[in-house]
Design an enzyme around this catalytic site. Sequence first.
Site, PDB file in Angstrom:
ATOM      1  N   VAL A  42      35.469  47.852  32.188  1.00 27.91           N
ATOM      2  CA  VAL A  42      36.694  47.742  31.389  1.00 27.91           C
ATOM      3  C   VAL A  42      36.848  48.930  30.432  1.00 27.91           C
ATOM      4  O   VAL A  42      37.914  49.563  30.370  1.00 27.91           O
ATOM      5  CB  VAL A  42      36.705  46.397  30.618  1.00 27.91           C
ATOM      6  CG1 VAL A  42      37.862  46.333  29.635  1.00 27.91           C
ATOM      7  CG2 VAL A  42      36.771  45.239  31.605  1.00 27.91           C
ATOM      8  N   VAL A  61      54.168  55.137  20.721  1.00 29.59           N
ATOM      9  CA  VAL A  61      53.681  54.568  19.449  1.00 29.59           C
ATOM     10  C   VAL A  61      53.926  55.502  18.274  1.00 29.59           C
ATOM     11  O   VAL A  61      53.746  55.121  17.121  1.00 29.59           O
ATOM     12  CB  VAL A  61      52.175  54.191  19.507  1.00 29.59           C
ATOM     13  CG1 VAL A  61      51.946  53.118  20.543  1.00 29.59           C
ATOM     14  CG2 VAL A  61      51.292  55.397  19.776  1.00 29.59           C
ATOM     15  N   LYS A 133      36.518  36.772  26.759  1.00 28.00           N
ATOM     16  CA  LYS A 133      36.954  35.365  26.787  1.00 28.00           C
ATOM     17  C   LYS A 133      35.896  34.431  26.225  1.00 28.00           C
ATOM     18  O   LYS A 133      36.206  33.394  25.650  1.00 28.00           O
ATOM     19  CB  LYS A 133      37.314  34.938  28.198  1.00 28.00           C
ATOM     20  CG  LYS A 133      36.129  35.008  29.126  1.00 28.00           C
ATOM     21  CD  LYS A 133      36.484  34.974  30.569  1.00 28.00           C
ATOM     22  CE  LYS A 133      35.379  35.589  31.378  1.00 28.00           C
ATOM     23  NZ  LYS A 133      35.521  36.971  31.699  1.00 28.00           N
ATOM     24  N   GLU A 157      44.630  40.000  24.752  1.00 31.40           N
ATOM     25  CA  GLU A 157      45.388  39.833  26.007  1.00 31.40           C
ATOM     26  C   GLU A 157      44.477  39.937  27.235  1.00 31.40           C
ATOM     27  O   GLU A 157      44.626  39.198  28.209  1.00 31.40           O
ATOM     28  CB  GLU A 157      46.479  40.910  26.082  1.00 31.40           C
ATOM     29  CG  GLU A 157      47.358  40.831  27.301  1.00 31.40           C
ATOM     30  CD  GLU A 157      48.225  39.580  27.320  1.00 31.40           C
ATOM     31  OE1 GLU A 157      49.158  39.488  26.520  1.00 31.40           O
ATOM     32  OE2 GLU A 157      47.943  38.675  28.133  1.00 31.40           O
ATOM     33  N   ILE A 164      47.567  40.482  33.613  1.00 31.75           N
ATOM     34  CA  ILE A 164      48.783  39.652  33.484  1.00 31.75           C
ATOM     35  C   ILE A 164      49.093  39.442  31.997  1.00 31.75           C
ATOM     36  O   ILE A 164      48.244  38.950  31.255  1.00 31.75           O
ATOM     37  CB  ILE A 164      48.589  38.272  34.160  1.00 31.75           C
ATOM     38  CG1 ILE A 164      48.215  38.439  35.624  1.00 31.75           C
ATOM     39  CG2 ILE A 164      49.835  37.427  34.007  1.00 31.75           C
ATOM     40  CD1 ILE A 164      47.853  37.127  36.310  1.00 31.75           C
ATOM     41  N   GLY A 215      32.705  43.049  45.830  1.00 35.85           N
ATOM     42  CA  GLY A 215      32.559  43.445  44.426  1.00 35.85           C
ATOM     43  C   GLY A 215      33.254  42.516  43.458  1.00 35.85           C
ATOM     44  O   GLY A 215      33.368  42.812  42.269  1.00 35.85           O
ATOM     45  N   ASP A 229      34.313  30.122  33.904  1.00 31.07           N
ATOM     46  CA  ASP A 229      35.159  31.266  33.549  1.00 31.07           C
ATOM     47  C   ASP A 229      36.623  30.798  33.410  1.00 31.07           C
ATOM     48  O   ASP A 229      37.291  31.101  32.414  1.00 31.07           O
ATOM     49  CB  ASP A 229      35.012  32.332  34.647  1.00 31.07           C
ATOM     50  CG  ASP A 229      35.920  33.519  34.439  1.00 31.07           C
ATOM     51  OD1 ASP A 229      35.584  34.377  33.607  1.00 31.07           O
ATOM     52  OD2 ASP A 229      36.974  33.595  35.099  1.00 31.07           O
ATOM     53  N   LYS A 233      39.185  30.497  29.930  1.00 32.77           N
ATOM     54  CA  LYS A 233      40.534  31.070  29.879  1.00 32.77           C
ATOM     55  C   LYS A 233      41.564  29.971  29.600  1.00 32.77           C
ATOM     56  O   LYS A 233      42.530  30.187  28.861  1.00 32.77           O
ATOM     57  CB  LYS A 233      40.833  31.793  31.192  1.00 32.77           C
ATOM     58  CG  LYS A 233      39.946  33.035  31.387  1.00 32.77           C
ATOM     59  CD  LYS A 233      40.012  33.568  32.805  1.00 32.77           C
ATOM     60  CE  LYS A 233      39.134  34.798  32.993  1.00 32.77           C
ATOM     61  NZ  LYS A 233      38.978  35.181  34.406  1.00 32.77           N
ATOM     62  N   GLY A 330      39.420  43.652  37.070  1.00 36.67           N
ATOM     63  CA  GLY A 330      39.347  45.030  37.561  1.00 36.67           C
ATOM     64  C   GLY A 330      39.567  46.016  36.425  1.00 36.67           C
ATOM     65  O   GLY A 330      40.180  45.694  35.408  1.00 36.67           O
TER      66      GLY A 330
HETATM   67  P1  NAP Z   1      30.212  45.944  32.085  1.00 42.34           P
HETATM   68  O1  NAP Z   1      30.750  46.757  33.205  1.00 42.34           O
HETATM   69  O2  NAP Z   1      28.893  45.297  32.242  1.00 42.34           O
HETATM   70  O3  NAP Z   1      30.193  46.876  30.795  1.00 42.34           O
HETATM   71  C1  NAP Z   1      29.617  46.461  29.585  1.00 42.34           C
HETATM   72  C2  NAP Z   1      29.497  47.664  28.679  1.00 42.34           C
HETATM   73  O4  NAP Z   1      29.020  47.238  27.412  1.00 42.34           O
HETATM   74  C3  NAP Z   1      28.517  48.714  29.185  1.00 42.34           C
HETATM   75  O5  NAP Z   1      29.006  49.995  28.912  1.00 42.34           O
HETATM   76  C4  NAP Z   1      27.250  48.447  28.368  1.00 42.34           C
HETATM   77  O6  NAP Z   1      26.484  49.608  28.134  1.00 42.34           O
HETATM   78  C5  NAP Z   1      27.852  47.981  27.060  1.00 42.34           C
HETATM   79  N1  NAP Z   1      26.973  47.079  26.326  1.00 42.34           N
HETATM   80  C6  NAP Z   1      26.540  45.860  26.691  1.00 42.34           C
HETATM   81  N2  NAP Z   1      25.767  45.324  25.736  1.00 42.34           N
HETATM   82  C7  NAP Z   1      25.716  46.227  24.747  1.00 42.34           C
HETATM   83  C8  NAP Z   1      25.074  46.273  23.485  1.00 42.34           C
HETATM   84  N3  NAP Z   1      24.321  45.259  23.043  1.00 42.34           N
HETATM   85  N4  NAP Z   1      25.261  47.361  22.715  1.00 42.34           N
HETATM   86  C9  NAP Z   1      26.020  48.391  23.143  1.00 42.34           C
HETATM   87  N5  NAP Z   1      26.653  48.410  24.324  1.00 42.34           N
HETATM   88  C10 NAP Z   1      26.500  47.338  25.110  1.00 42.34           C
HETATM   89  O7  NAP Z   1      31.232  44.765  31.699  1.00 42.34           O
HETATM   90  P2  NAP Z   1      32.805  44.722  31.981  1.00 42.34           P
HETATM   91  O8  NAP Z   1      33.042  44.183  33.356  1.00 42.34           O
HETATM   92  O9  NAP Z   1      33.431  46.002  31.606  1.00 42.34           O
HETATM   93  O10 NAP Z   1      33.261  43.546  30.992  1.00 42.34           O
HETATM   94  C11 NAP Z   1      33.373  43.771  29.610  1.00 42.34           C
HETATM   95  C12 NAP Z   1      34.153  42.614  28.985  1.00 42.34           C
HETATM   96  O11 NAP Z   1      35.445  42.545  29.556  1.00 42.34           O
HETATM   97  C13 NAP Z   1      33.538  41.219  29.189  1.00 42.34           C
HETATM   98  O12 NAP Z   1      33.790  40.442  28.043  1.00 42.34           O
HETATM   99  C14 NAP Z   1      34.318  40.673  30.368  1.00 42.34           C
HETATM  100  O13 NAP Z   1      34.355  39.265  30.412  1.00 42.34           O
HETATM  101  C15 NAP Z   1      35.674  41.234  30.060  1.00 42.34           C
HETATM  102  N6  NAP Z   1      36.562  41.336  31.220  1.00 42.34           N
HETATM  103  C16 NAP Z   1      36.122  41.968  32.327  1.00 42.34           C
HETATM  104  C17 NAP Z   1      36.975  42.091  33.413  1.00 42.34           C
HETATM  105  C18 NAP Z   1      36.542  42.810  34.648  1.00 42.34           C
HETATM  106  O14 NAP Z   1      37.317  42.854  35.601  1.00 42.34           O
HETATM  107  N7  NAP Z   1      35.338  43.398  34.694  1.00 42.34           N
HETATM  108  C19 NAP Z   1      38.269  41.555  33.345  1.00 42.34           C
HETATM  109  C20 NAP Z   1      38.694  40.927  32.175  1.00 42.34           C
HETATM  110  C21 NAP Z   1      37.830  40.831  31.103  1.00 42.34           C
HETATM  111  P3  NAP Z   1      25.798  50.416  29.358  1.00 42.34           P
HETATM  112  O15 NAP Z   1      26.951  51.029  30.124  1.00 42.34           O
HETATM  113  O16 NAP Z   1      24.956  51.431  28.711  1.00 42.34           O
HETATM  114  O17 NAP Z   1      25.060  49.390  30.158  1.00 42.34           O
HETATM  115  N1  HSE Z   2      34.975  37.019  36.887  1.00 46.40           N
HETATM  116  C1  HSE Z   2      36.390  36.975  36.637  1.00 46.40           C
HETATM  117  C2  HSE Z   2      37.122  36.599  37.919  1.00 46.40           C
HETATM  118  C3  HSE Z   2      36.947  38.283  36.135  1.00 46.40           C
HETATM  119  O1  HSE Z   2      36.539  36.530  38.999  1.00 46.40           O
HETATM  120  O2  HSE Z   2      38.332  36.355  37.818  1.00 46.40           O
HETATM  121  C4  HSE Z   2      36.699  38.508  34.667  1.00 46.40           C
HETATM  122  O3  HSE Z   2      37.498  37.658  33.884  1.00 46.40           O
END
Ligand code: NAP
Ligand code: HSE
Length: 470
Positions: A42, A61, A133, A157, A164, A215, A229, A233, A330
């Site tokens: 993200v 902005v 979330k 959001e 969305i 993935g 999850d 939400k 994503g």
């Molecule tokens: P991710 O790919 O695992 O990335 C997490 C990031 O946070 C990494 O850069 C990690 O560092 C860093 N991090 C984790 N713990 C940390 C700590 N204690 N101190 C400093 N940095 C830390 O996760 P993501 O998929 O981007 O998801 C992030 C958030 O967005 C979550 O809350 C998730 O639920 C939400 N979200 C994700 C998606 C999705 O599609 N992936 C969609 C909606 C919402 P490193 O890179 O060094 O490991």
């Molecule tokens: N794991 C979630 C999903 C994405 O499959 O919709 C992050 O909210």
Amino acid sequence: MSTLSPRAGAPRAARRRAAAVGGASVPGPRPVRVALLGCGTVGGGLLTVLERNRADIERKVGRPIDIAHVVVRDAGKPRGPAVPAHLVTTRADQALADPGVDVVVEAMGGTGAALEYILRALRAGKTVVTANKDVMADHGREVWAAAEAGGADVYFEAAVGGGIPIVRALKESLAGNSVRRVAGILNGTTNYMLTRMTRDGSSLEAALAEAQAAGYAEADPSADVDGLDAARKLCILSSIAYSVRCRMADVHVEGIRGVSAADVAYARRMGWTVKLLAISELRDGRVTMRVHPTLVPVAHPLAAVSDAFNAVYVQGDAIGDAMFYGSGAGALPTASAILGDLMDAVRRHGTGVRQTECTCFYRRPFDGIGAVPSRFYVRLLVPDRVGVLAKIAGVFGRSGVSILSVLQGPTLAAPEGPGERSGAAGPVADLIIVTHEVREDRLQRAIAGLRHLEAVAGISAVLRLAPEDL
Ligand code: NAP
Ligand code: HSE
């Protein structure tokens, strides 16, 4: 302090900073400085889209957006070209304590350090934009209290439905409605799996393996597959929709592990498709929240939401029915949501005008699943002999459950599920009973009665149909 600054092609607002009038330099609007916590899927997506669309974003902005810190766990990890290497740090404390930081974007995940950093930033008066979330659903009260204490805004959001724009729609565009129901496909992984099971006849196990290969599903897919999850939400959306604090403990949660290829096939034959729906309702001042596999008529717009897409169906007294559809996860779709929030935060920065605050001003009672009326699909494994149907109908009748339809056929599947009893001698058949609408606790009484009936060899599945007025 170095930052990721606007480039030469930047908008007027940024360029004005360097403009000279009558020999004197005219200061443009001060950049808004951002600390990004987390630079994985993200956070990396956010930097990519910000760089790609920076000129238009800043023009909209009216001021530059400077990324001042990118906080990660492992500073040595290779990152994409949009990530400014000189800003990458593991020193969250320093980023949070930087008095020049106006906005903190949290994209780390989890409820440990992420929650602590969010609370710290808000108490210090910094706007927070989060995709988390878990924090918003499980710790909403603390987050809003910290925002109040610091006079800061919190935007989320991206926490629901990825790209969305449903949080803002409920908070602002639909705020004049009395919302009576929110029903959504809020998890992309399970929707992808159910789509594979429906289209290809895949088993649950095969569909999960495909979701992992594509993935979508994590190595540990339990939060998705077990419905947690989607439940988080739903909590977030329901809090906004009904102006009430919602807790995970108030959500009835069933994932898709009990959904079999046989039920998907029977449902199809009967005109339904199986979806993991997250449904909340406000009825007579009382709230119910539930996540469970649901049979949706194939003609309903939610039935057409396939693969990893998400959709949220809102029913309000003024809007009628409205559906919001799009990519629920994503890097770039989620970045889209974060950027919308960030841009709103930047526009408001320094104006003293806060965004819509927490609107959980009601205390409403919550009902458990027992009080929810549904139509049910019950698949039984029965000995194929005379008198069986009458005995089963008797149990339903004595429990006050009215039968809508009955379908019998040679069994499509071996007995499954926790309610199975084996030992039927001779030929067996699948008997599918669809009930009229009945309170769940009554249906459960009938199911308990069937368990003791010699005429029932196994209770293969009990699934709910979507509400008739959805
Ligand atoms: P991710 O790919 O695992 O990335 C997490 C990031 O946070 C990494 O850069 C990690 O560092 C860093 N991090 C984790 N713990 C940390 C700590 N204690 N101190 C400093 N940095 C830390 O996760 P993501 O998929 O981007 O998801 C992030 C958030 O967005 C979550 O809350 C998730 O639920 C939400 N979200 C994700 C998606 C999705 O599609 N992936 C969609 C909606 C919402 P490193 O890179 O060094 O490991
Ligand atoms: N794991 C979630 C999903 C994405 O499959 O919709 C992050 O909210």
